[in-house]
Design a protein around this motif. Sequence first.
Motif, PDB file in Angstrom:
ATOM      1  N   ALA A 174      -5.976 -48.216  13.736  1.00  0.00           N
ATOM      2  CA  ALA A 174      -5.669 -46.870  14.231  1.00  0.00           C
ATOM      3  C   ALA A 174      -5.381 -45.951  13.043  1.00  0.00           C
ATOM      4  CB  ALA A 174      -4.477 -46.924  15.186  1.00  0.00           C
ATOM      5  N   PRO A 175      -6.398 -45.658  12.242  1.00  0.00           N
ATOM      6  CA  PRO A 175      -6.185 -44.853  11.035  1.00  0.00           C
ATOM      7  C   PRO A 175      -5.601 -43.466  11.307  1.00  0.00           C
ATOM      8  CG  PRO A 175      -8.535 -45.145  11.488  1.00  0.00           C
ATOM      9  CD  PRO A 175      -7.793 -46.035  12.430  1.00  0.00           C
ATOM     10  N   GLN A 176      -5.742 -42.987  12.532  1.00  0.00           N
ATOM     11  CA  GLN A 176      -5.165 -41.687  12.872  1.00  0.00           C
ATOM     12  C   GLN A 176      -3.630 -41.699  12.788  1.00  0.00           C
ATOM     13  OE1 GLN A 176      -6.554 -43.847  14.979  1.00  0.00           O
ATOM     14  NE2 GLN A 176      -5.855 -43.608  17.084  1.00  0.00           N
ATOM     15  N   CYS A 177      -3.036 -42.879  12.734  1.00  0.00           N
ATOM     16  CA  CYS A 177      -1.576 -42.998  12.648  1.00  0.00           C
ATOM     17  C   CYS A 177      -1.062 -42.871  11.216  1.00  0.00           C
ATOM     18  CB  CYS A 177      -1.118 -44.328  13.238  1.00  0.00           C
ATOM     19  SG  CYS A 177      -1.380 -44.457  15.022  1.00  0.00           S
ATOM     20  N   ALA A 178      -1.944 -42.915  10.245  1.00  0.00           N
ATOM     21  CA  ALA A 178      -1.533 -42.882   8.842  1.00  0.00           C
ATOM     22  C   ALA A 178      -0.675 -41.658   8.536  1.00  0.00           C
ATOM     23  CB  ALA A 178      -2.750 -42.928   7.933  1.00  0.00           C
TER      24      ALA A 178
END
Length: 66
Positions: free
Chosen positions: A17-21
Amino acid sequence: MFEITKDTIIAEIVQNAPQCAEMFLAIGMHCMGCAFATGETVEQACAEYGVNVDEFVAKLNAAVAG
């Protein structure tokens, strides 16, 4: 769907879930790709940065859900 718990390893979140970075960056965690991230859980990171783990996990899962 990828579900995040307080026991989820940060590196797993970045991979799935790279959008959480950006949420980790917002709490001051700028080393999501470092060695600590490969073994550190969300709960450990929250304790280190003084963030409520339950609230943060809820925000992460909301971001995953879109």
